[in-house]
Design a protein around this motif. Sequence first.
Motif, PDB file in Angstrom:
ATOM      1  N   GLN A 132       2.548  36.539 -32.338  1.00  0.00           N
ATOM      2  CA  GLN A 132       3.366  36.842 -31.174  1.00  0.00           C
ATOM      3  C   GLN A 132       4.515  37.772 -31.502  1.00  0.00           C
ATOM      4  O   GLN A 132       5.059  38.442 -30.624  1.00  0.00           O
ATOM      5  CB  GLN A 132       3.881  35.552 -30.534  1.00  0.00           C
ATOM      6  CG  GLN A 132       2.800  34.730 -29.855  1.00  0.00           C
ATOM      7  CD  GLN A 132       2.131  35.490 -28.719  1.00  0.00           C
ATOM      8  OE1 GLN A 132       2.717  36.388 -28.109  1.00  0.00           O
ATOM      9  NE2 GLN A 132       0.891  35.133 -28.434  1.00  0.00           N
ATOM     10  N   GLU A 133       4.896  37.831 -32.761  1.00  0.00           N
ATOM     11  CA  GLU A 133       5.917  38.776 -33.192  1.00  0.00           C
ATOM     12  C   GLU A 133       5.335  40.180 -33.249  1.00  0.00           C
ATOM     13  O   GLU A 133       5.990  41.165 -32.880  1.00  0.00           O
ATOM     14  CB  GLU A 133       6.442  38.353 -34.564  1.00  0.00           C
ATOM     15  CG  GLU A 133       7.599  39.199 -35.084  1.00  0.00           C
ATOM     16  CD  GLU A 133       8.065  38.719 -36.445  1.00  0.00           C
ATOM     17  OE1 GLU A 133       9.220  39.011 -36.803  1.00  0.00           O
ATOM     18  OE2 GLU A 133       7.268  38.066 -37.154  1.00  0.00           O
ATOM     19  N   ALA A 134       4.087  40.292 -33.694  1.00  0.00           N
ATOM     20  CA  ALA A 134       3.441  41.597 -33.814  1.00  0.00           C
ATOM     21  C   ALA A 134       3.020  42.151 -32.460  1.00  0.00           C
ATOM     22  O   ALA A 134       3.262  43.322 -32.154  1.00  0.00           O
ATOM     23  CB  ALA A 134       2.230  41.496 -34.733  1.00  0.00           C
ATOM     24  N   PHE A 135       2.381  41.308 -31.630  1.00  0.00           N
ATOM     25  CA  PHE A 135       1.774  41.792 -30.394  1.00  0.00           C
ATOM     26  C   PHE A 135       2.400  41.204 -29.140  1.00  0.00           C
ATOM     27  O   PHE A 135       1.998  41.551 -28.032  1.00  0.00           O
ATOM     28  CB  PHE A 135       0.274  41.471 -30.402  1.00  0.00           C
ATOM     29  CG  PHE A 135      -0.468  42.083 -31.550  1.00  0.00           C
ATOM     30  CD1 PHE A 135      -0.573  43.451 -31.679  1.00  0.00           C
ATOM     31  CD2 PHE A 135      -1.065  41.280 -32.516  1.00  0.00           C
ATOM     32  CE1 PHE A 135      -1.270  44.022 -32.734  1.00  0.00           C
ATOM     33  CE2 PHE A 135      -1.759  41.831 -33.577  1.00  0.00           C
ATOM     34  CZ  PHE A 135      -1.860  43.207 -33.691  1.00  0.00           C
ATOM     35  N   GLY A 136       3.380  40.321 -29.309  1.00  0.00           N
ATOM     36  CA  GLY A 136       4.061  39.715 -28.176  1.00  0.00           C
ATOM     37  C   GLY A 136       5.543  40.036 -28.189  1.00  0.00           C
ATOM     38  O   GLY A 136       5.961  41.088 -28.702  1.00  0.00           O
ATOM     39  N   THR A 137       6.356  39.139 -27.677  1.00  0.00           N
ATOM     40  CA  THR A 137       7.786  39.414 -27.522  1.00  0.00           C
ATOM     41  C   THR A 137       8.677  38.527 -28.387  1.00  0.00           C
ATOM     42  O   THR A 137       9.895  38.575 -28.258  1.00  0.00           O
ATOM     43  CB  THR A 137       8.184  39.242 -26.046  1.00  0.00           C
ATOM     44  OG1 THR A 137       7.836  37.922 -25.611  1.00  0.00           O
ATOM     45  CG2 THR A 137       7.465  40.259 -25.175  1.00  0.00           C
ATOM     46  N   GLU A 138       8.082  37.726 -29.262  1.00  0.00           N
ATOM     47  CA  GLU A 138       8.897  36.852 -30.091  1.00  0.00           C
ATOM     48  C   GLU A 138       9.645  37.639 -31.168  1.00  0.00           C
ATOM     49  O   GLU A 138       9.133  38.628 -31.708  1.00  0.00           O
ATOM     50  CB  GLU A 138       8.016  35.782 -30.759  1.00  0.00           C
ATOM     51  CG  GLU A 138       7.472  34.745 -29.791  1.00  0.00           C
ATOM     52  CD  GLU A 138       6.690  33.657 -30.492  1.00  0.00           C
ATOM     53  OE1 GLU A 138       6.641  33.676 -31.750  1.00  0.00           O
ATOM     54  OE2 GLU A 138       6.125  32.798 -29.795  1.00  0.00           O
ATOM     55  N   ASN A 139      10.871  37.192 -31.476  1.00  0.00           N
ATOM     56  CA  ASN A 139      11.651  37.758 -32.580  1.00  0.00           C
ATOM     57  C   ASN A 139      11.765  39.275 -32.490  1.00  0.00           C
ATOM     58  O   ASN A 139      11.631  39.990 -33.483  1.00  0.00           O
ATOM     59  CB  ASN A 139      11.040  37.351 -33.917  1.00  0.00           C
ATOM     60  CG  ASN A 139      11.990  37.578 -35.080  1.00  0.00           C
ATOM     61  OD1 ASN A 139      13.216  37.571 -34.913  1.00  0.00           O
ATOM     62  ND2 ASN A 139      11.435  37.778 -36.266  1.00  0.00           N
ATOM     63  N   GLY A 140      12.020  39.763 -31.297  1.00  0.00           N
ATOM     64  CA  GLY A 140      12.208  41.208 -31.128  1.00  0.00           C
ATOM     65  C   GLY A 140      10.928  41.996 -31.020  1.00  0.00           C
ATOM     66  O   GLY A 140      10.961  43.231 -31.042  1.00  0.00           O
ATOM     67  N   GLY A 141       9.785  41.316 -30.891  1.00  0.00           N
ATOM     68  CA  GLY A 141       8.513  42.012 -30.803  1.00  0.00           C
ATOM     69  C   GLY A 141       8.332  42.696 -29.446  1.00  0.00           C
ATOM     70  O   GLY A 141       9.157  42.553 -28.547  1.00  0.00           O
ATOM     71  N   PRO A 142       7.245  43.475 -29.323  1.00  0.00           N
ATOM     72  CA  PRO A 142       6.150  43.644 -30.272  1.00  0.00           C
ATOM     73  C   PRO A 142       6.513  44.617 -31.397  1.00  0.00           C
ATOM     74  O   PRO A 142       7.128  45.651 -31.158  1.00  0.00           O
ATOM     75  CB  PRO A 142       5.027  44.198 -29.408  1.00  0.00           C
ATOM     76  CG  PRO A 142       5.708  44.878 -28.269  1.00  0.00           C
ATOM     77  CD  PRO A 142       6.973  44.128 -28.024  1.00  0.00           C
ATOM     78  N   LYS A 143       6.083  44.251 -32.620  1.00  0.00           N
ATOM     79  CA  LYS A 143       6.404  45.063 -33.793  1.00  0.00           C
ATOM     80  C   LYS A 143       5.207  45.826 -34.338  1.00  0.00           C
ATOM     81  O   LYS A 143       5.322  46.470 -35.391  1.00  0.00           O
ATOM     82  CB  LYS A 143       7.001  44.166 -34.874  1.00  0.00           C
ATOM     83  CG  LYS A 143       8.345  43.563 -34.465  1.00  0.00           C
ATOM     84  CD  LYS A 143       8.988  42.769 -35.579  1.00  0.00           C
ATOM     85  CE  LYS A 143      10.363  42.243 -35.150  1.00  0.00           C
ATOM     86  NZ  LYS A 143      11.023  41.442 -36.215  1.00  0.00           N
ATOM     87  N   VAL A 144       4.066  45.746 -33.646  1.00  0.00           N
ATOM     88  CA  VAL A 144       2.913  46.516 -34.084  1.00  0.00           C
ATOM     89  C   VAL A 144       3.265  48.004 -34.069  1.00  0.00           C
ATOM     90  O   VAL A 144       3.980  48.484 -33.181  1.00  0.00           O
ATOM     91  CB  VAL A 144       1.694  46.244 -33.182  1.00  0.00           C
ATOM     92  CG1 VAL A 144       1.958  46.640 -31.743  1.00  0.00           C
ATOM     93  CG2 VAL A 144       0.460  46.957 -33.715  1.00  0.00           C
ATOM     94  N   ALA A 145       2.809  48.721 -35.075  1.00  0.00           N
ATOM     95  CA  ALA A 145       3.109  50.148 -35.217  1.00  0.00           C
ATOM     96  C   ALA A 145       1.846  50.967 -35.002  1.00  0.00           C
ATOM     97  O   ALA A 145       0.799  50.678 -35.590  1.00  0.00           O
ATOM     98  CB  ALA A 145       3.690  50.430 -36.602  1.00  0.00           C
ATOM     99  N   GLY A 146       1.931  51.969 -34.151  1.00  0.00           N
ATOM    100  CA  GLY A 146       0.817  52.880 -33.940  1.00  0.00           C
ATOM    101  C   GLY A 146       1.118  54.252 -34.498  1.00  0.00           C
ATOM    102  O   GLY A 146       2.124  54.459 -35.184  1.00  0.00           O
TER     103      GLY A 146
END
Length: 674
Positions: free
Chosen positions: A275-289
């Motif tokens: 959820q941190e990478a693809f959701g909104t937890e902990n300032g997400g989404p943190k996935v990089a494109g």
Amino acid sequence: MTEDDSGQEVEESAESDTRSTRRRFLTTAVAGTAAAVAGCSGDGSDGSDGGDGSDGSDGGDGSDGGDGTDTPASDTEDSDGTDTEGDSDGGTLRVASAGQITSMDPVVKGVDGIEQWGETLVGFDNGRLPAEALLAESFEVSEDGRTYRFKLKEGVTFHDGSELTASDIVYSWERLAQSPETQNNDDLIGGTFTVDHEKDESRNDPDEAEFADYIAGTLAVRAPEKYVFEFDLREPFHSTLAQIGAEASFIVYPENTVGDIERDDIETDGKYDYQEAFGTENGGPKVAGTGPFDVETWSQGDQLRMTRHEDYHGSVANVDAVEITVLPDGDAIYQRGKNENLDIFRIPSSQYDPERRSELEDVGGGVKEGTYTLDNGTEVNTAQVGDLGVHTIIFNCKKVPQPARRALAMAMNQHELGEQVWKGQEPAYVNVPPEVYPGWDTIGDFDSPAEAHEAHYTEGAMSQTPWGEDGYPHGIDEARISEARELIQEAGLEGEEYTFTAYNNEGPAWDDIATRVQQKGEAIGLNINIERAEYGTVISQGIFEHNLDFHSLGDSMEWPESDNLLRFFPPQVAIDQVSQWGEQNEDGSWATEVQQVTADFWDENYIPHRGPGEENRRNRDKAYLALMEANWEVTYKINLVYRVNRTYWSTDIDYDPPGVMGDKQYNDVTINRS
């Protein structure tokens, strides 16, 4: 230049702007085994523009709209308060989505705006055919058509500053195949484009998700060199490049983003929680494109904001940011457009008036442009392009006999539907849209696919079967009511009762069609009951369970070749799938001549010729034409209109609308607000 999988030349370009998402409901192996699929969708929120509920180019409603409020736009501030008065470069591009943005994970459905921040190996230059290199610099295909080798562009960086390497692609594709979150693994281990892999047959549990029997880590993908990515197909597939470029599920992101897969040769521990990478937890989404915009903020069900990536490997964006706001429907989007609170939008069919549009000019790539006057007097730019989809009525041939199917086809007037129901859309008498019609240069000698399409259905040009020699047999631009009534009477079907099931959540168009079908039935001597159901119910009960007599269907292409729409309908498949028009005798022969001829065409011309190359394409085209002509005789479906997308944009932005493959990146847009 390099040949792609259909024999077309593919430019080895360093840049490409586009990636298209297509909805799927069913994939079927040619032998008729159900797998999971591609290419079909509901009607569209307005019954006209967009076939899958989308009012824009970003997958759901995509790109076109605003935030749903009616406050006039400021001339001096964009939505985040930045001063944009007089800017020729910069500002925030305001667009909208009528569908919920449910995730930033490319392997799930409901992802919107993804083509702005994520990219694939190949793509479509502003939605125009053919596929071109994007993250790849060049590629090679083995002689047997099974092994693909891509040389990657060097120096491409993700938004987190890390460099793109082949291992990132191995990781991203493996997640698509095996992640517990994946909803799109049929894109690469399904029944068409199938990367070689192993399965555990003991895990083939009908209660589990489809393809749950995939053995983790066995996908035939590899990184033999830092900038070289390879994969092996189980069988050759002509539209490999188009499949990769058309599906958001093939978006590439850094290996080890999350740790939800197994793979021995790459890092899989996971840098972030899911959820941190693809959701909104902990300032997400943190996935990089690797795309021209980076995700800045995302509020589920509300708004997605992306900002310009200054180190983009292609043309750096002119605008500072792109803002996609979730809206409830097409009417809300149109209201925002009239109030000048969005830059690109759609007009629902119920609000669309052809008299307000200027003559359209063909600007290439299947796109036509002009101007349109909104009902408040504001003039905007407009463009129209086919979306490679067709609105159809599908029959269960075991429930509705052939004379009734043919009589209903005679009673329908497709030209009338294109003028009155889906306003301004092309009438459809065959299964495949004119933009990608088969045989135009392999069997016929036409200047364009569209020219071949018209010649085929009007006069039988390129016909492969006796029932195709004279073209469409049920009437062009006419309703043959008397002839249809006589057919019903001769068949002893007068007074018979059937139920037509139509989408109840796809705008007013299918309500209108349902009423017309009922009235046409009454006129020719049939009693047609109308049933309305949710899109998912229509698909499950009609396609999978075969419980419906006949039903509505919006069918869209995932890749731009005819088998994307036709592969569900050969007798070998349809004997127990979709329309169920195939029937065999005890000795294995087909029950009718049309079934036998069509099955032979498919066995001899399609199945052995699914790989790349001109000769293979010529053979496939024969099978495609024969199958479409079989429908003229059997009437397993009635094609109604070819879907088109109409886009509108304000005169204070420079915008090049995309071609038939849809989605575009917005790095070429310029805002000139005064």
